[in-house]
Design an enzyme around this catalytic site. Structure first.
Site, PDB file in Angstrom:
ATOM      1  N   GLY A  19     -12.918 -32.324 -33.297  1.00 20.57           N
ATOM      2  CA  GLY A  19     -13.324 -30.919 -33.453  1.00 20.57           C
ATOM      3  C   GLY A  19     -13.732 -30.608 -34.874  1.00 20.57           C
ATOM      4  N   ARG A  22     -16.731 -27.410 -36.652  1.00 16.11           N
ATOM      5  CA  ARG A  22     -16.652 -25.955 -36.916  1.00 16.11           C
ATOM      6  C   ARG A  22     -15.246 -25.613 -37.383  1.00 16.11           C
ATOM      7  NH1 ARG A  22     -17.079 -22.711 -32.198  1.00 16.11           N
ATOM      8  NH2 ARG A  22     -16.892 -24.434 -30.740  1.00 16.11           N
ATOM      9  N   VAL A  70     -13.395 -35.273 -26.063  1.00 13.98           N
ATOM     10  CA  VAL A  70     -12.175 -36.025 -26.399  1.00 13.98           C
ATOM     11  C   VAL A  70     -11.236 -36.233 -25.201  1.00 13.98           C
ATOM     12  CG1 VAL A  70     -11.992 -35.612 -28.879  1.00 13.98           C
ATOM     13  CG2 VAL A  70     -11.103 -33.899 -27.293  1.00 13.98           C
ATOM     14  N   TYR A 168      -2.618 -22.197 -23.138  1.00 12.87           N
ATOM     15  CA  TYR A 168      -2.737 -22.479 -24.573  1.00 12.87           C
ATOM     16  C   TYR A 168      -1.346 -22.620 -25.192  1.00 12.87           C
ATOM     17  CZ  TYR A 168      -4.355 -22.059 -29.427  1.00 12.87           C
ATOM     18  OH  TYR A 168      -4.611 -22.279 -30.763  1.00 12.87           O
ATOM     19  N   ALA A 169      -0.471 -21.647 -24.896  1.00 11.77           N
ATOM     20  CA  ALA A 169       0.888 -21.688 -25.472  1.00 11.77           C
ATOM     21  C   ALA A 169       1.625 -22.946 -25.034  1.00 11.77           C
ATOM     22  CB  ALA A 169       1.661 -20.437 -25.050  1.00 11.77           C
ATOM     23  N   LYS A 172       0.244 -26.084 -26.813  1.00 12.61           N
ATOM     24  CA  LYS A 172       0.618 -26.178 -28.228  1.00 12.61           C
ATOM     25  C   LYS A 172       2.112 -26.430 -28.393  1.00 12.61           C
ATOM     26  CE  LYS A 172      -3.518 -25.622 -29.962  1.00 12.61           C
ATOM     27  NZ  LYS A 172      -4.171 -26.707 -30.721  1.00 12.61           N
ATOM     28  N   THR A 251       7.004 -29.721 -37.961  1.00 15.93           N
ATOM     29  CA  THR A 251       5.920 -28.776 -37.688  1.00 15.93           C
ATOM     30  C   THR A 251       5.899 -27.780 -38.836  1.00 15.93           C
ATOM     31  OG1 THR A 251       6.048 -29.026 -35.299  1.00 15.93           O
ATOM     32  CG2 THR A 251       5.079 -26.987 -36.110  1.00 15.93           C
TER      33      THR A 251
HETATM   34  P1  NDP Z   1     -13.224 -23.618 -33.096  1.00 18.44           P
HETATM   35  O1  NDP Z   1     -13.448 -23.090 -31.722  1.00 18.44           O
HETATM   36  O2  NDP Z   1     -13.866 -22.932 -34.247  1.00 18.44           O
HETATM   37  O3  NDP Z   1     -13.648 -25.168 -33.139  1.00 18.44           O
HETATM   38  C1  NDP Z   1     -13.136 -26.066 -32.197  1.00 18.44           C
HETATM   39  C2  NDP Z   1     -13.743 -27.431 -32.393  1.00 18.44           C
HETATM   40  O4  NDP Z   1     -13.208 -28.304 -31.377  1.00 18.44           O
HETATM   41  C3  NDP Z   1     -15.259 -27.428 -32.204  1.00 18.44           C
HETATM   42  O5  NDP Z   1     -15.879 -28.279 -33.145  1.00 18.44           O
HETATM   43  C4  NDP Z   1     -15.443 -27.964 -30.788  1.00 18.44           C
HETATM   44  O6  NDP Z   1     -16.653 -28.650 -30.569  1.00 18.44           O
HETATM   45  C5  NDP Z   1     -14.286 -28.947 -30.709  1.00 18.44           C
HETATM   46  N1  NDP Z   1     -13.924 -29.249 -29.314  1.00 18.44           N
HETATM   47  C6  NDP Z   1     -13.463 -28.403 -28.372  1.00 18.44           C
HETATM   48  N2  NDP Z   1     -13.285 -29.054 -27.207  1.00 18.44           N
HETATM   49  C7  NDP Z   1     -13.633 -30.345 -27.441  1.00 18.44           C
HETATM   50  C8  NDP Z   1     -13.699 -31.505 -26.627  1.00 18.44           C
HETATM   51  N3  NDP Z   1     -13.339 -31.493 -25.332  1.00 18.44           N
HETATM   52  N4  NDP Z   1     -14.129 -32.667 -27.178  1.00 18.44           N
HETATM   53  C9  NDP Z   1     -14.512 -32.709 -28.482  1.00 18.44           C
HETATM   54  N5  NDP Z   1     -14.465 -31.643 -29.298  1.00 18.44           N
HETATM   55  C10 NDP Z   1     -14.048 -30.475 -28.777  1.00 18.44           C
HETATM   56  O7  NDP Z   1     -11.634 -23.677 -33.260  1.00 18.44           O
HETATM   57  P2  NDP Z   1     -10.696 -23.461 -34.562  1.00 18.44           P
HETATM   58  O8  NDP Z   1     -11.291 -24.136 -35.728  1.00 18.44           O
HETATM   59  O9  NDP Z   1     -10.320 -22.048 -34.638  1.00 18.44           O
HETATM   60  O10 NDP Z   1      -9.383 -24.235 -34.085  1.00 18.44           O
HETATM   61  C11 NDP Z   1      -9.135 -25.589 -34.426  1.00 18.44           C
HETATM   62  C12 NDP Z   1      -7.729 -25.944 -33.965  1.00 18.44           C
HETATM   63  O11 NDP Z   1      -6.796 -25.071 -34.585  1.00 18.44           O
HETATM   64  C13 NDP Z   1      -7.527 -25.802 -32.458  1.00 18.44           C
HETATM   65  O12 NDP Z   1      -6.676 -26.824 -32.006  1.00 18.44           O
HETATM   66  C14 NDP Z   1      -6.853 -24.449 -32.337  1.00 18.44           C
HETATM   67  O13 NDP Z   1      -6.071 -24.353 -31.181  1.00 18.44           O
HETATM   68  C15 NDP Z   1      -5.995 -24.456 -33.594  1.00 18.44           C
HETATM   69  N6  NDP Z   1      -5.618 -23.121 -34.041  1.00 18.44           N
HETATM   70  C16 NDP Z   1      -6.561 -22.206 -34.415  1.00 18.44           C
HETATM   71  C17 NDP Z   1      -6.162 -20.954 -34.840  1.00 18.44           C
HETATM   72  C18 NDP Z   1      -7.119 -19.917 -35.272  1.00 18.44           C
HETATM   73  O14 NDP Z   1      -6.668 -18.785 -35.515  1.00 18.44           O
HETATM   74  N7  NDP Z   1      -8.395 -20.207 -35.387  1.00 18.44           N
HETATM   75  C19 NDP Z   1      -4.733 -20.581 -34.884  1.00 18.44           C
HETATM   76  C20 NDP Z   1      -3.836 -21.622 -34.464  1.00 18.44           C
HETATM   77  C21 NDP Z   1      -4.281 -22.840 -34.064  1.00 18.44           C
HETATM   78  P3  NDP Z   1     -18.068 -27.828 -30.567  1.00 18.44           P
HETATM   79  O15 NDP Z   1     -18.257 -27.342 -31.977  1.00 18.44           O
HETATM   80  O16 NDP Z   1     -19.091 -28.848 -30.211  1.00 18.44           O
HETATM   81  O17 NDP Z   1     -17.915 -26.745 -29.572  1.00 18.44           O
END
Ligand code: NDP
Length: 261
Positions: A19, A22, A70, A168-169, A172, A251
């Site tokens: 991921g 972004r 993934v 989601y909960a 995680k 954690t």
């Molecule tokens: P974003 O939605 O901004 O980015 C998610 C990234 O994961 C993207 O690059 C997306 O790919 C990739 N992705 C999703 N599904 C798949 C898949 N099946 N295979 C490969 N890549 C995948 O998320 P965030 O940056 O906000 O979050 C990142 C992590 O942090 C996550 O695990 C989220 O749960 C966790 N998190 C985020 C919080 C927040 O407030 N933002 C808070 C707590 C935890 P693509 O760009 O191609 O869509």
């Protein structure tokens, strides 16, 4: 090892971030590149990967990326083989890819709105994929006697989820358990496994929430602001470093003081 050394030795330089195109993942990729690592990352959509490569400045000897899902073990295995052929073994794995479906009807409760398919997809991406990758990379880390696995969890897996859904909960919270179990198994081999649990960080995952949802989220954060991808990335960089060798199974909450268990 000298105190203050954040950078890994040359044979421990290859990082895989899921991921990474972004949000938080992109921040982590950027940070590892700045620290001198060779970084491979994956994301789901090819155009997001291309955009991230443009942003990061394409550098063939330091950066490699593909669009794969993934949750597909065969795709993951092939990607890992290509990274190994390029740079050798992967020393550091950051399981960051995650999804958080939004609720269609704010007035209805989540449980009735969550289909089994949606439940399974969230568990697949957020929990099964980190398991697939950890299981795949652990043998080479064991052989090397060194490794770092960093799982990106969430405050929603640590406390009563105020915004996210049950899938989601649960995914995680499951990641916290996977972190502990893997940490116990791998500790004798110089491999640490830790989880970072961010509170709300503005990204494409949280940005689309209604303004009202983000306003009420903000009111629960004692420091009075959302977190940034860079703040999560700094902690990932520390956990990945040789200096963090005595931290495993932990954690680390990055929540601006919002309550976590
Ligand atoms: P974003 O939605 O901004 O980015 C998610 C990234 O994961 C993207 O690059 C997306 O790919 C990739 N992705 C999703 N599904 C798949 C898949 N099946 N295979 C490969 N890549 C995948 O998320 P965030 O940056 O906000 O979050 C990142 C992590 O942090 C996550 O695990 C989220 O749960 C966790 N998190 C985020 C919080 C927040 O407030 N933002 C808070 C707590 C935890 P693509 O760009 O191609 O869509």
């Amino acid at each position: 090892m000298k105190a203050g050394k954040l950078r890994a030795p040359a044979d421990r330089h290859v990082v895989l971030v899921t991921g990474g195109a972004r949000g938080i993942g992109l921040g982590i990729v950027r940070r590892f590149l700045a620290d001198g690592y060779q970084v491979a990352f994956v994301a789901m959509r090819a155009e997001h990967v291309e955009r991230a490569l443009d942003l990061l400045g394409r550098s063939e000897d330091r950066l490699y990326a593909e669009s794969i899902d993934v949750t597909r073990e065969d795709n993951v295995r092939n990607f890992v083989d290509r990274v190994r052929a390029r740079w050798g073994e992967i020393a550091i794995l950051v399981n960051n890819a995650g999804i958080s479906p939004k609720r269609a009807d704010q007035d209805a409760h989540w449980l009735s709105q969550t289909s089994l398919d949606e439940w399974a997809r969230v568990i697949d991406v957020n929990l099964n994929a980190p398991f697939i990758l950890s299981r795949l990379l652990a043998p080479a880390m064991i052989a090397k006697g060194y490794g770092r696995i960093i799982n990106i969890g969430s405050l929603a897996g640590r406390a009563m989820p105020m915004i996210a859904g049950p899938h989601y909960a649960a995914s995680k919270a499951g990641l916290v358990g996977l972190t502990r179990a893997a940490a116990r198994d791998l500790a004798p081999y110089g491999i640490t496994v830790n989880c970072i649990a961010p509170g709300r960080v503005l990204s494409d995952l949280t940005g689309p929430s209604e303004a009202m949802v983000n306003r009420s989220a903000l009111s629960r954060i004692p420091v009075g602001r959302f977190g940034t991808a860079d703040e999560v990335a700094h902690v990932a960089a520390f956990l990945a470093s040789p200096m963090a060798g005595f931290i495993t199974g932990a954690t680390i909450d990055i929540t601006g003081g919002e309550f976590a268990a």
